[in-house]
Enzyme design. Structure first.
Site, PDB file in Angstrom:
ATOM      1  N   ASP A  54     -18.516  -7.374  39.871  1.00 38.65           N
ATOM      2  CA  ASP A  54     -17.100  -7.382  39.505  1.00 38.65           C
ATOM      3  C   ASP A  54     -16.517  -5.965  39.582  1.00 38.65           C
ATOM      4  OD1 ASP A  54     -18.268  -6.317  37.258  1.00 38.65           O
ATOM      5  OD2 ASP A  54     -17.345  -7.700  35.833  1.00 38.65           O
ATOM      6  N   SER A  55     -17.373  -4.984  39.934  1.00 37.37           N
ATOM      7  CA  SER A  55     -16.866  -3.654  40.304  1.00 37.37           C
ATOM      8  C   SER A  55     -15.891  -3.800  41.465  1.00 37.37           C
ATOM      9  CB  SER A  55     -18.028  -2.721  40.676  1.00 37.37           C
ATOM     10  OG  SER A  55     -18.900  -3.350  41.587  1.00 37.37           O
ATOM     11  N   ASP A  92     -21.510 -11.718  40.316  1.00 42.12           N
ATOM     12  CA  ASP A  92     -21.175 -11.451  38.917  1.00 42.12           C
ATOM     13  C   ASP A  92     -20.288 -12.544  38.354  1.00 42.12           C
ATOM     14  OD1 ASP A  92     -22.269  -9.292  37.607  1.00 42.12           O
ATOM     15  OD2 ASP A  92     -20.837  -7.850  38.418  1.00 42.12           O
ATOM     16  N   LYS A 141     -25.017 -13.147  37.737  1.00 37.45           N
ATOM     17  CA  LYS A 141     -25.338 -12.122  36.735  1.00 37.45           C
ATOM     18  C   LYS A 141     -24.260 -12.159  35.664  1.00 37.45           C
ATOM     19  CE  LYS A 141     -24.735  -7.498  37.598  1.00 37.45           C
ATOM     20  NZ  LYS A 141     -23.690  -7.145  36.596  1.00 37.45           N
ATOM     21  N   GLU A 155     -22.998 -10.235  31.827  1.00 33.68           N
ATOM     22  CA  GLU A 155     -23.174  -9.103  30.918  1.00 33.68           C
ATOM     23  C   GLU A 155     -23.346  -9.590  29.480  1.00 33.68           C
ATOM     24  OE1 GLU A 155     -19.946  -6.305  31.304  1.00 33.68           O
ATOM     25  OE2 GLU A 155     -20.198  -6.137  33.476  1.00 33.68           O
ATOM     26  N   GLU A 166     -27.923  -0.786  32.383  1.00 31.34           N
ATOM     27  CA  GLU A 166     -26.938   0.215  32.807  1.00 31.34           C
ATOM     28  C   GLU A 166     -26.755   1.298  31.753  1.00 31.34           C
ATOM     29  OE1 GLU A 166     -23.270  -1.356  34.402  1.00 31.34           O
ATOM     30  OE2 GLU A 166     -22.350   0.634  34.498  1.00 31.34           O
TER      31      GLU A 166
HETATM   32  O1  KIV Z   1     -20.257  -4.897  39.043  1.00 33.74           O
HETATM   33  C1  KIV Z   1     -21.190  -4.170  39.402  1.00 33.74           C
HETATM   34  O2  KIV Z   1     -21.152  -3.506  40.442  1.00 33.74           O
HETATM   35  C2  KIV Z   1     -22.348  -4.093  38.530  1.00 33.74           C
HETATM   36  C3  KIV Z   1     -23.365  -3.026  38.820  1.00 33.74           C
HETATM   37  C4  KIV Z   1     -22.856  -1.719  38.335  1.00 33.74           C
HETATM   38  C5  KIV Z   1     -24.689  -3.345  38.254  1.00 33.74           C
HETATM   39  O3  KIV Z   1     -22.475  -4.847  37.619  1.00 33.74           O
END
Ligand code: KIV
Length: 273
Positions: free
Chosen positions: A46-47, A85, A114, A116, A183
């Protein structure tokens, strides 16, 4: 890239054997390139919101954004495992919401998701795994919770915070994750977690004692103006792109482009009349 398709169980088995390489990608061309470079896993992180869509935080990324970019990466048919994500708001409200969101990402082409959070989300993880979708955990600095954490700060600084991270990792393992992203914690905390769980740890900004590393592609390529201090810039693609476009602009303005070699029409025979 030749070789066997990387699946979640195959990635999990890499612990203790080979260091795992994960990198983000958000579109078809870069997914092809990073896969050809031989990474083990591609994260549609989600970056995306911050490095591609110009948002200030990851909290404004929607499930629709993630579906669209996951589908673009999936069209590259990577050998690497495709992890997507789960964006902010797509799993917190309930386990059924979490399962529905994970199914949408799987339908878009994700081979794992993934999310969080620590032990407070173990029930969401268990439910998604029961639905047949592999889950990667993410503890330490969790950017979706940066409001509560008070910013993008090093996590696990006190003894009790480090103990909580260890409890989180254990809860995630017990809930069925196949790997855990750690992280921005101290290397010692990441090492302790890595030695305490049976699933691989993949670190970003948490030192070298993990089973693998992940970087945001745009940080690695020099496309982010202010990368985090733990990211290594392997190439300054910003300068390369800028120079190429400046050269193109100069040639257009000076009448040098298109030259004869880029004007194939001239060589065409007259169409029969
Ligand atoms: O969203 C992302 O790029 C991430 C990484 C920093 C692990 O979660």
């Amino acid at each position: 890239m030749q070789g066997k398709k990387v699946t979640a169980p195959r990635l999990a088995k890499m612990k203790g054997k080979t260091r795992i390489v994960m990198v983000t990608a958000y579109d078809y061309p870069t997914a092809r390139l990073v896969d050809e470079a031989g990474v083990d896993a591609i994260l549609v992180g989600d970056s995306l919101g911050m490095v591609v869509l110009g948002m200030d935080t990851t909290r404004t990324v929607t499930l629709e954004d993630m579906e669209r970019h996951t589908a673009a990466v999936a069209r590259a048919r990577p050998r690497a495992l495709l992890v997507a994500d789960m964006p902010f708001g797509s799993y917190e409200p309930s386990t059924s919401k979490a399962v529905e969101s994970a199914i949408r990402l799987a339908r878009a082409g994700a081979e794992a998701v993934k999310l969080e959070g620590g032990e407070e989300y173990a029930d969401r993880i268990r439910a998604i795994v029961h639905a047949g979708i592999p889950v990667m955990g993410h503890i330490g600095l969790t950017p979706q919770r940066s409001l509560r954490l008070g910013g993008y700060k090093l996590q696990g600084k006190t003894q009790s915070a480090a103990e909580q991270l260890l409890r989180d990792a254990k809860a995630l393992e017990e809930a069925g994750v196949f790997a855990i992203v750690i992280e921005f914690t101290s290397p010692d905390t990441a090492k302790r977690i890595t030695e305490s769980v049976s699933v691989p740890t993949i670190c970003i900004g948490s030192g070298p004692h993990c089973d693998g590393q992940v970087l945001v592609l745009h940080d690695l390529l020099g496309l982010t103006p202010e990368p985090p201090p733990f990211a290594k810039r392997y190439v300054d693609l910003s300068s390369i792109i800028k120079r190429a476009v400046q050269e193109y602009a100069r040639e257009v303005r000076e009448g040098l482009f298109p030259g004869p070699e880029h004007t194939p029409h001239k060589k065409n025979k007259q169409a029969p009349g």
